[in-house]
Design an enzyme around this catalytic site. Structure first.
Site, PDB file in Angstrom:
ATOM      1  N   LYS A  32       1.144  -1.553   0.289  1.00  0.00           N
ATOM      2  CA  LYS A  32      -0.112  -0.054  -0.170  1.00  0.00           C
ATOM      3  C   LYS A  32       0.435   1.145   0.213  1.00  0.00           C
ATOM      4  CE  LYS A  32      -3.938  -0.322   1.762  1.00  0.00           C
ATOM      5  NZ  LYS A  32      -4.264  -0.838   3.583  1.00  0.00           N
ATOM      6  N   ARG A 103      -3.600   3.347   8.409  1.00  0.00           N
ATOM      7  CA  ARG A 103      -3.088   2.224   7.434  1.00  0.00           C
ATOM      8  C   ARG A 103      -2.315   1.267   7.762  1.00  0.00           C
ATOM      9  NH1 ARG A 103      -4.893   4.723   1.920  1.00  0.00           N
ATOM     10  NH2 ARG A 103      -5.849   3.231   1.552  1.00  0.00           N
ATOM     11  N   GLY A 112      -6.346 -10.303   7.050  1.00  0.00           N
ATOM     12  CA  GLY A 112      -6.432 -11.177   8.782  1.00  0.00           C
ATOM     13  C   GLY A 112      -5.572  -9.484   9.262  1.00  0.00           C
ATOM     14  N   MET A 114      -5.129  -5.558  11.178  1.00  0.00           N
ATOM     15  CA  MET A 114      -5.660  -4.791  11.146  1.00  0.00           C
ATOM     16  C   MET A 114      -6.811  -3.808  10.342  1.00  0.00           C
ATOM     17  SD  MET A 114      -4.473  -1.087  14.060  1.00  0.00           S
ATOM     18  CE  MET A 114      -4.989  -0.725  12.268  1.00  0.00           C
ATOM     19  N   ARG A 376      -3.927  -1.595  -5.998  1.00  0.00           N
ATOM     20  CA  ARG A 376      -2.824  -2.060  -6.012  1.00  0.00           C
ATOM     21  C   ARG A 376      -2.996  -4.066  -7.457  1.00  0.00           C
ATOM     22  NH1 ARG A 376      -5.713  -4.254  -0.579  1.00  0.00           N
ATOM     23  NH2 ARG A 376      -7.673  -5.178  -1.292  1.00  0.00           N
ATOM     24  N   HIS A 490     -15.411  -7.944   1.240  1.00  0.00           N
ATOM     25  CA  HIS A 490     -14.626  -9.037   2.627  1.00  0.00           C
ATOM     26  C   HIS A 490     -14.759 -10.104   1.996  1.00  0.00           C
ATOM     27  CE1 HIS A 490     -13.515 -11.707   5.151  1.00  0.00           C
ATOM     28  NE2 HIS A 490     -12.279 -10.303   5.261  1.00  0.00           N
ATOM     29  N   SER A 798      15.785 -41.463  -7.947  1.00  0.00           N
ATOM     30  CA  SER A 798      14.547 -40.970  -8.026  1.00  0.00           C
ATOM     31  C   SER A 798      14.929 -40.439  -6.648  1.00  0.00           C
ATOM     32  CB  SER A 798      13.496 -41.609  -8.421  1.00  0.00           C
ATOM     33  OG  SER A 798      12.395 -40.820  -7.302  1.00  0.00           O
ATOM     34  N   CYS A 865      10.412 -37.773  -6.906  1.00  0.00           N
ATOM     35  CA  CYS A 865       9.018 -38.531  -6.239  1.00  0.00           C
ATOM     36  C   CYS A 865       8.880 -37.858  -4.586  1.00  0.00           C
ATOM     37  CB  CYS A 865       8.945 -39.924  -6.514  1.00  0.00           C
ATOM     38  SG  CYS A 865       9.732 -40.747  -6.179  1.00  0.00           S
ATOM     39  N   TYR A 885      13.944 -34.548 -13.599  1.00  0.00           N
ATOM     40  CA  TYR A 885      12.302 -34.558 -14.041  1.00  0.00           C
ATOM     41  C   TYR A 885      11.863 -34.339 -12.484  1.00  0.00           C
ATOM     42  CZ  TYR A 885      11.790 -39.299 -12.605  1.00  0.00           C
ATOM     43  OH  TYR A 885      12.862 -40.620 -11.605  1.00  0.00           O
TER      44      TYR A 885
HETATM   45  P1  ADP Z   1      -7.511  -1.922   2.851  1.00  0.00           P
HETATM   46  O1  ADP Z   1      -6.440  -2.619   3.078  1.00  0.00           O
HETATM   47  O2  ADP Z   1      -8.867  -2.837   4.023  1.00  0.00           O
HETATM   48  O3  ADP Z   1      -8.417  -1.748   2.187  1.00  0.00           O
HETATM   49  P2  ADP Z   1      -7.290   0.585   3.703  1.00  0.00           P
HETATM   50  O4  ADP Z   1      -6.040   0.736   4.591  1.00  0.00           O
HETATM   51  O5  ADP Z   1      -7.333   0.847   2.432  1.00  0.00           O
HETATM   52  O6  ADP Z   1      -7.790  -1.169   4.174  1.00  0.00           O
HETATM   53  O7  ADP Z   1      -8.253   1.387   3.777  1.00  0.00           O
HETATM   54  C1  ADP Z   1      -9.880   1.146   4.584  1.00  0.00           C
HETATM   55  C2  ADP Z   1     -11.067   1.952   3.676  1.00  0.00           C
HETATM   56  O8  ADP Z   1     -10.781   3.328   4.474  1.00  0.00           O
HETATM   57  C3  ADP Z   1     -10.686   1.631   2.630  1.00  0.00           C
HETATM   58  O9  ADP Z   1     -12.475   2.477   1.827  1.00  0.00           O
HETATM   59  C4  ADP Z   1     -10.216   3.544   2.018  1.00  0.00           C
HETATM   60  O10 ADP Z   1     -10.343   4.124   0.543  1.00  0.00           O
HETATM   61  C5  ADP Z   1     -10.341   4.492   3.427  1.00  0.00           C
HETATM   62  N1  ADP Z   1      -9.385   4.807   4.092  1.00  0.00           N
HETATM   63  C6  ADP Z   1      -8.247   5.250   3.447  1.00  0.00           C
HETATM   64  N2  ADP Z   1      -7.943   6.170   4.037  1.00  0.00           N
HETATM   65  C7  ADP Z   1      -8.450   7.184   3.980  1.00  0.00           C
HETATM   66  C8  ADP Z   1      -8.107   8.436   3.652  1.00  0.00           C
HETATM   67  N3  ADP Z   1      -6.982   9.172   3.961  1.00  0.00           N
HETATM   68  N4  ADP Z   1      -8.728   9.391   3.521  1.00  0.00           N
HETATM   69  C9  ADP Z   1     -10.528   8.712   3.220  1.00  0.00           C
HETATM   70  N5  ADP Z   1     -10.398   6.602   3.497  1.00  0.00           N
HETATM   71  C10 ADP Z   1      -9.453   6.859   3.914  1.00  0.00           C
HETATM   72 MG    MG Z   2      -7.931  -0.205   0.839  1.00  0.00          MG
END
Ligand code: ADP
Ligand code: MG
Ligand code: MG
Length: 906
Positions: A32, A103, A112, A114, A376, A490, A798, A865, A885
């Site tokens: 990210k 984030r 999984g 946060m 991503r 999700h 083998s 194998c 192989y």
């Molecule tokens: P995930 O990895 O689960 O996608 P994110 O970190 O991308 O989690 O964030 C979850 C939600 O919060 C997303 O919908 C994202 O668009 C929103 N979000 C994250 N950062 C911001 C921000 N700076 N302003 C507004 N919305 C945000």
């Molecule tokens: Mg996201």
């Protein structure tokens, strides 16, 4: 900006068209963070912010919270000052507050991990400032209550007390909605929201016993460290184990200025895919909500709307919404905000071209201004994975090598998943319809809680909506059905990533966790009732539906052909029956690398004859039994050799300890006694005699052939006679006789001489010959070390990596279940060495044996194998050390072909 070369740097800023990092720095910044930096550099509007490195997460786990906070303090303060400057706000200010999002973000996206904390910096004072500044008190209070809810749930861990209970925050929201008689949370007014903030805080204080933090800096550090902590939470650990993600990677933390999609009718937020993540079709698609924030779209609080007009029409048709209703109630972004849509559409095209892959993107519109929040490589199904790569190749965006490297070998298994039987489905009754969130067919018994998915062998997890806690249960269940949530929910995203069938957003499904019931149009379904899901169409059926094997698609063939073009490693199958051989050929096997003859001895007459042999008093008795077995064995081998005409077949002589064949229950012992004309006592005595303390290290492998040469003789006859008979029919075969469990050269020498004597005698008798090889399994550590001597006597090696791992580690495979999981949990081992070859240790044994073997015989044919032959990382290892192989179970052959091609390209 700072210089990334500085090794001590823990914080990397981005925003305003510049950044310290870039997309190549995923290991340090997480995916990210690296992509936010890249988008900034590309000039795409991204709210300014900074990324705390993944290395800091590792430090955190070593030195603890306080130390890490003091290490980070100065860099974070500087980075926040940049954000403030860019946004014209101040963090901690009451009049003009700078609000932040915190984030998580590791190298690969991890469901999984946060959840995000949004609107950080809100408190009783800044809410007033925000009202004064924006003149929008509904927005300010909505922002505040969202913050308390997220911070409470994510950082303070406030949650439902039992799994049957509703989320306590949602419960409060529901109460307000009920009192007001409204359906949507966007209809709550200022008074509601204001009171809700109080209620939320009370809830937090009651559950934690502490005051809710008002100070923005306290909020920030608590959130940052909560992200680090989440790297070690059980869900994250489970996901890492499932996906084989190493613990050392750590997670980055992204802190970023907030942009607000909840500022009114001119604001909104959405999620989109540049291509279809289920089918791979090149169609831009996604979902959005007006006056909403963050997870609203994916969490299913409201029915998300489609981004494109075309998508909206398709959605309406399947949801049974009339065109008038669609246009007025659920218009597409394309219709509602054409300028924003145009910006979004341009941006998605730029991003896809830039990354040369399908992107999963997130955006927010604040009062008409467009912001990108994430991009991503999108999670996708195996079918989409192949189609997207093939299309990108045709579009000239990537080359063949890239096509192959974009494939995830282990995902191919998905393609072999069953589909509903055409006839059975005609008779089945559709009870509901949802979104085709992740394709496939699933039939099973209803469970309502993820931690109960194991209750039935075939279970279908039915939820209002899934959350990251449900990960393990989703993995165990055969399919997932949710009442809420769209294609980007999700459940949908995770299911596609797992290749699991999922129907989401089936609105007519009403779930009651307390009574463990699901109601659809007044029809009640209980836990344990059978239902079936079609994840390709979104249909939900009553009852159990028969399935059949899926067909292999043209895309699959294309990818496999391409893999064959680049791989140098041969791929063979472990197979014992005609059916398995046919499957193996269908999936592209170039021979059989392991035909375990004992597997041919279990059925009907065969097991009786084997038992008779084992229980015989002396050699005469054994020979008598073996003579009866010979024609059957010859016939079985003939079928295998026929199915593999023109291809090599490695046939392993009898290997397991004999007690595996003998009857342990009294009934079968009696039958045996009668059959052999001896007393039951004699049988019992024999059974007693055959007991071993460590059967795996006992009387097995070539030790059987050495002590009972007549067994080897019989097998040699069966193999060679079968091949000669086929030759007479005009069928060419290449048997390779394999002697198991060699630890000394003399063992091999003796068995080989015996084989040769028998074979020459048959050739003479029949007046004809065939080509054959005699080789050995290398599966005892000692054999690896004297491989140069063994190669003198062997045409091929083998590696039996199951036994080699067992004996190299000294782990009994049958008892390892008691400690291996704990070893993995404690980080003593990274993965189960019986699944993923331990390259560091066992790998060395293989390398030594390969080198020594080839030093004696340059052309020595070498293969592997055992389970590892179908594991991608192990296949890569086999390629690297120059094996000829790999051999694996028929279903894993496509995986091995692809992994072999990737190994050759890397
Ligand atoms: P995930 O990895 O689960 O996608 P994110 O970190 O991308 O989690 O964030 C979850 C939600 O919060 C997303 O919908 C994202 O668009 C929103 N979000 C994250 N950062 C911001 C921000 N700076 N302003 C507004 N919305 C945000
Ligand atoms: Mg996201
Ligand atoms: Mg999330």
């Amino acid at each position: 900006m700072n210089t990334p070369q500085d090794v001590k740097m823990r914080v990397y800023s981005f925003g305003d068209r510049v950044a310290d990092g870039n997309s190549a720095m995923k290991n340090l910044l997480g995916s990210k963070g690296a992509n936010l930096a890249e988008m900034s550099i590309m000039g795409i509007p991204v709210p300014p912010g900074f990324t705390i490195t993944t290395k800091t997460c590792t430090e955190y786990n070593q030195i603890g919270k306080d130390n890490v906070v003091s290490l980070l303090m100065t860099e974070v303060q500087i980075a926040i000052a940049k954000v403030e400057k860019s946004m014209g706000t101040r963090f901690g200010s009451n009049e003009n507050p700078c609000l932040l999002s915190v984030r998580s973000g590791s190298r690969v996206s991890m469901p999984g991990m946060m959840d995000t904390v949004l609107n950080l910096g809100m408190n009783d004072d800044s809410v007033k400032g925000l009202i004064a500044k924006t003149g929008n008190s509904r927005f300010a209070w909505d922002t505040y209550r969202r913050f308390v809810q997220m911070f409470g749930a994510v950082v303070l861990g406030v949650s439902a007390l039992t799994k049957e209970d509703q989320n306590p925050f949602e419960e409060i929201v529901e109460k307000y909605k009920r009192n007001r008689g409204i359906e949507l949370d966007s209809d709550l007014d200022v008074a509601d929201l204001k009171q809700m903030v109080r209620d939320f805080k009370d809830l937090c204080e009651m559950q934690t016993g502490k005051k809710f933090p008002e100070n923005p800096w306290d909020q920030l550090w608590a959130s940052i460290t909560a992200v680090f902590d989440s790297w070690m939470n059980p869900r994250a650990i489970y996901y890492r184990t499932m996906q084989q993600i190493p613990e050392e990677w750590g997670t980055a933390v992204n802190v970023q200025a907030m942009v607000f999609g909840n500022m009114g009718e001119n604001s909104g937020t959405g999620v989109a895919f540049t291509r279809n993540a289920s089918t791979g079709e090149n169609i831009f698609n996604g979902e959005y909500l007006i006056n909403a924030q963050g997870e609203d779209v994916v969490s299913g609080v409201r029915t998300p709307q489609q981004i494109t007009l075309k998508g909206s029409k398709t959605w309406a048709a399947s949801a049974g919404v009339s065109e008038i209703n669609r246009k007025t109630k659920y218009p597409s972004l394309e219709e509602l905000m054409p300028t924003t849509y145009a910006e979004l559409n341009t941006t998605q095209a730029i991003l896809e071209k830039h990354y040369n892959d399908m992107q999963d993107i997130e955006f927010t519109v604040q009062e008409g201004k467009f912001w990108m929040l994430q991009t991503r490589s999108g999670k996708r199904t195996a079918a989409a994975m192949m189609k997207i790569a093939i299309d990108l190749l045709a579009e000239g965006l990537i080359n063949e090598e890239q096509v192959l490297l974009m494939q995830e070998p282990s995902k191919l298994e998905e393609l072999l998943h069953p589909v509903f039987d055409g006839e059975a489905i005609k008779a089945a009754k559709i009870i509901a319809k949802g979104l085709p969130a992740s394709p496939g067919a699933a039939t099973g018994q209803i469970v309502f809680f993820a931690d109960e998915a194991h209750k039935y062998q075939f279970s279908i997890l039915v939820r209002v909506e899934t959350s990251p806690e449900d990960l393990e249960g989703m993995n165990i269940a055969k399919g997932i059905l949710t009442a809420r949530g769209g294609m980007t929910s999700h459940a949908a995203v995770v299911a596609r990533g797992m290749g699991k069938c999922c129907v989401s957003g089936a609105g007519s499904v009403i779930v009651n966790y307390k009574t463990r019931q699901m109601t659809i149009d007044k029809q009640v379904f209980h836990e344990g009732d059978w239902i079936s899901l079609n994840g390709t169409t979104g249909e939900v059926y009553k009852g159990k539906i028969r399935t059949k094997d899926g067909e292999l698609s043209d895309d699959f063939e294309t990818i496999m052909k391409l893999a064959d073009k680049y791989r140098v490693l041969g791929v063979r199958a472990n197979a014992e029956t005609e059916r398995e051989c046919k499957n193996a050929i269908k999936y592209g096997a170039e021979g059989v690398g392991l035909c375990r003859t004992e597997h041919m001895f279990f059925e009907g007459e065969r097991i009786m004859r084997i038992r008779e042999m084992i229980l015989s008093e002396d050699e005469t008795g054994r020979r008598k039994a073996l003579d009866k077995l010979l024609p059957i064995h010859r016939q079985d081998l003939k079928e295998v050799l026929r199915a593999m005409a023109n291809l090599p077949v490695t046939i392993r002589l009898l290997d397991p300890p004999l007690h595996e064949f003998i009857p342990h229950n009294i009934e079968n012992q009696k039958e045996m006694a009668f059959e052999m004309g001896v007393s039951i006592e004699t049988i019992k005595q024999k059974v007693q005699d055959l007991k071993e303390f460590n059967p795996m290290l006992g009387h097995r492998g070539c030790r059987l052939g050495i002590t009972y040469p007549e067994i080897t003789e019989m097998q040699a006859k069966a193999i060679i006679e079968a091949a000669l008979e086929l030759k007479a029919e005009g069928i060419k075969t290449f048997p390779e006789i394999m002697i198991p469990l060699i630890g000394t050269v003399k063992e091999l020498k003796l068995q080989k001489e015996l084989l040769k004597t028998i074979i020459d005698r048959i050739f003479e008798e029949k007046g004809d010959t065939i080509d054959y090889l005699i080789g050995t399994m290398i599966e005892i550590p000692r054999a690896c070390l004297i491989a140069d001597q063994i190669a003198e006597e062997a045409d091929f090696f083998s590696f039996g990596t199951n036994d080699l791992t067992q004996m190299g580690f000294g782990y009994s495979r049958d008892d390892a279940g008691k400690f291996l999981p704990i070893y993995i949990e404690k980080g003593i081992l990274k993965s189960d060495p019986f699944q993923v070859l331990d390259q560091e240790g066992i790998g060395q044994l293989i390398e030594i044996a390969t080198k020594k073997g080839r030093a004696t015989k340059t052309q020595l044919k070498i293969g592997i194998c055992g389970e590892h032959g179908g594991d991608p990382s192990s296949v890569e290892f086999c390629h690297t050390i120059g094996m000829d192989y790999v051999s694996c179970s028929p279903f894993r052959i496509p995986i091995a072909r692809l992994a072999a091609a990737q190994a050759a390209l890397r």
